[in-house]
Structures are given as C-alpha cells and as structure tokens.
Design a protein around this motif. Structure first.
Motif, PDB file in Angstrom:
ATOM      1  N   ASP A   1       1.056  -1.271   0.146  1.00 30.00           N
ATOM      2  CA  ASP A   1       0.021  -0.436   0.195  1.00 30.00           C
ATOM      3  C   ASP A   1       0.979   1.149  -0.544  1.00 30.00           C
ATOM      4  O   ASP A   1       1.930   1.158   1.081  1.00 30.00           O
ATOM      5  CB  ASP A   1      -1.229   0.257   1.221  1.00 30.00           C
ATOM      6  N   TYR A   2       0.494   2.163  -0.951  1.00 27.49           N
ATOM      7  CA  TYR A   2       0.965   3.561  -0.711  1.00 27.49           C
ATOM      8  C   TYR A   2       0.490   4.507  -1.315  1.00 27.49           C
ATOM      9  O   TYR A   2      -0.554   4.682  -1.941  1.00 27.49           O
ATOM     10  CB  TYR A   2       2.184   3.544  -1.522  1.00 27.49           C
ATOM     11  N   ARG A   3       0.738   5.983  -1.346  1.00 28.81           N
ATOM     12  CA  ARG A   3       0.177   7.066  -1.423  1.00 28.81           C
ATOM     13  C   ARG A   3       0.822   7.345  -3.136  1.00 28.81           C
ATOM     14  O   ARG A   3       1.883   7.492  -3.313  1.00 28.81           O
ATOM     15  CB  ARG A   3       0.209   8.261  -0.428  1.00 28.81           C
TER      16      ARG A   3
ATOM     17  N   ASP B   1      -5.107   6.383  -2.528  1.00 30.42           N
ATOM     18  CA  ASP B   1      -4.239   5.597  -2.159  1.00 30.42           C
ATOM     19  C   ASP B   1      -4.178   4.631  -2.772  1.00 30.42           C
ATOM     20  O   ASP B   1      -4.997   3.651  -4.153  1.00 30.42           O
ATOM     21  CB  ASP B   1      -4.668   4.971  -1.082  1.00 30.42           C
TER      22      ASP B   1
ATOM     23  N   HIS C   1      -2.869   0.090  -4.473  1.00 26.40           N
ATOM     24  CA  HIS C   1      -2.261  -1.421  -3.280  1.00 26.40           C
ATOM     25  C   HIS C   1      -1.283  -1.933  -5.192  1.00 26.40           C
ATOM     26  O   HIS C   1      -2.403  -2.315  -5.880  1.00 26.40           O
ATOM     27  CB  HIS C   1      -3.178  -2.102  -3.229  1.00 26.40           C
TER      28      HIS C   1
ATOM     29  N   GLN D   1       5.446  -0.062  -5.221  1.00 26.50           N
ATOM     30  CA  GLN D   1       5.828   1.348  -5.840  1.00 26.50           C
ATOM     31  C   GLN D   1       7.016   1.263  -6.876  1.00 26.50           C
ATOM     32  O   GLN D   1       8.130   0.475  -6.148  1.00 26.50           O
ATOM     33  CB  GLN D   1       6.047   1.693  -4.067  1.00 26.50           C
TER      34      GLN D   1
ATOM     35  N   THR E   1       5.280   9.713  -5.342  1.00 25.11           N
ATOM     36  CA  THR E   1       5.187   8.613  -4.581  1.00 25.11           C
ATOM     37  C   THR E   1       6.106   9.076  -3.244  1.00 25.11           C
ATOM     38  O   THR E   1       7.174   9.363  -4.064  1.00 25.11           O
ATOM     39  CB  THR E   1       5.008   7.620  -4.529  1.00 25.11           C
ATOM     40  N   THR E   2       6.053   9.145  -2.364  1.00 23.76           N
ATOM     41  CA  THR E   2       6.879   9.273  -1.089  1.00 23.76           C
ATOM     42  C   THR E   2       7.940   7.593  -0.428  1.00 23.76           C
ATOM     43  O   THR E   2       6.376   7.211   0.361  1.00 23.76           O
ATOM     44  CB  THR E   2       6.871   9.472   0.049  1.00 23.76           C
ATOM     45  N   PHE E   3       8.439   7.131  -0.483  1.00 30.13           N
ATOM     46  CA  PHE E   3       9.311   5.865   0.110  1.00 30.13           C
ATOM     47  C   PHE E   3       9.275   5.971   1.619  1.00 30.13           C
ATOM     48  O   PHE E   3      10.056   7.261   1.786  1.00 30.13           O
ATOM     49  CB  PHE E   3      10.102   5.886  -0.188  1.00 30.13           C
ATOM     50  N   ASN E   4       8.814   4.878   2.448  1.00 30.33           N
ATOM     51  CA  ASN E   4       8.502   4.831   3.703  1.00 30.33           C
ATOM     52  C   ASN E   4      10.128   4.054   4.434  1.00 30.33           C
ATOM     53  O   ASN E   4      10.307   4.520   5.955  1.00 30.33           O
ATOM     54  CB  ASN E   4       6.860   4.787   4.738  1.00 30.33           C
TER      55      ASN E   4
END
Length: 217
Positions: A117-119, A137, A139, A142, A157-160
């Motif tokens: 899941d990512y934004r 959001d 799925h 990424q 998108t931003t990686f966490n």
C-alpha cells in the motif's frame, strides 16, 4: 478528417499480463476513435514505416531488441510520433538500451516490498492530464526509478523506508511527460496487472496521457 493511428507492440515477461493489457489499451484507444494495430513482439518496429503512427505504446517487459528496430522507434518519436505507456511495459522494456531510456525519461530499478500500500500524490492538479483527480491510495508495486531530471512530473510517491531503510523519505515520480525531439512522451508507473485498469484513477490518468502524447497536426 482521418482518425489517429496507434501501434501497440506487446510481449516480454508474462507477469505483467502484456496480452491482456494490450487488449484493454486497444479497446481504450478505439473508443477514442483511433485506428489501432496491436502486434506481438518488436519485429514490427523495423518491418513497418513507423512514421504512419500518431501514437506508439510499448507493452513489453525485459526484452531485447535489434539495433535497426530500436533506431526506427527512436527516430519515429523524434520526428513527432507520440510515445506513451505504463509500468514495466514501458518503464522496463529495453533494460540494456540507454537510447530508449533517454527517450522515455526513466528506467525501473526496484519495487521494495513488492505489492504494498502506498500513496500517489498529485503534484500538478492544474495539468489537463490530472485535472479533477485528487491524491489517492494505491495497492501495487511502488516503483523506484532512475529518472531524467528534465521530465515534467505530474504525480509522485514517497517511500517510507519500511522495505529499504536508506530510501526513507525519497520522493519518486510516478507520472510524467516530456518532449523528445518533435514527439510527446507520457509515462505512468501504475498498472502492474490488467486488474488495475479497474481503478478509476489509474485508467483515467493513462487514457488522458495517451491522448496528450498523440501526434498533433
């Protein structure tokens, strides 16, 4: 006035469901009034006059290409044919060909965590491709890409850092457009498998992007 003409060439790694995706894109473009040629493999790039096409859509992942075929594709886009596509079908088509990557504006290198899941953050809501689409959001994979700093980024998108700590906070382009010679180039990293076309944002961004890339005049 004659309809725009598009070429979809498909193949490569089956995990991206290239045949199914190519049929979906074919139907999408036909709905928009295109005359569409959908062909398996890269032979079409050297067997036909690519100058007849207003839009070329690569849907091949991890394949090789003959120099004559690649040169013909690059020349056609430089002369004004549009180039548009998505995910690995365009972002990881010819992994060993810098000339192709220079044209597309980027190259896939990793998808940490695989399906997660990512934004997706819309960075250019004023652009016609993104108008009316809010950040959402997602799925899927990424994508981490090596990108040309000259591209015009429409979404990121931003990686966490959960799956690769050293990239925590890295902001990565997801959707972009740019020019290559006289040609317009569009890319979206969304769309790992055919089922993702059921996600309205993914489908609409791609549809608009392909229309934008199509040769004018």
């Amino acid at each position: 006035m004659s309809s725009a003409k598009a070429l979809i060439f498909w193949g490569g790694w089956d995990g991206h469901e290239p045949e199914s995706c190519s049929r979906i894109v074919e139907d999408m473009l036909k709905t928009e009034g295109f005359d569409v040629d959908r062909v398996e493999g890269t032979g079409v790039l050297s067997d036909r006059d690519l100058g007849q096409y207003d839009l070329i859509v690569p849907l091949c992942t991890q394949i090789t290409v003959e120099k004559e075929a690649l040169d013909a594709l690059v020349a056609a886009v430089e002369a004004g044919a549009g180039l548009g596509g998505f995910h690995g079908g365009m972002g990881d088509t010819f992994r060993n060909e810098p000339a192709y990557q220079f044209m597309t504006g980027g190259q896939w290198v990793a998808h940490p965590g695989n399906i997660i899941d990512y934004r997706v953050d819309i960075t250019r809501p004023d652009d016609p491709v993104m108008q009316g689409i809010e950040s959402f959001d997602y799925h899927s994979e990424q994508y981490y890409l090596h990108v040309d700093p000259a591209i015009e980024v429409l979404a990121t998108t931003t990686f966490n850092g959960e799956h690769a700590s050293w990239i925590d906070g890295t902001v990565m382009p997801v959707v972009w457009k740019h020019r290559y010679g006289q040609g317009r180039v569009f890319y979206s990293a969304l769309g790992h498998v055919a089922a993702e076309f059921e996600i309205p944002q993914m489908r609409e961004i791609l549809r608009r992007g392909l229309l934008w890339a199509t040769r004018r005049g």
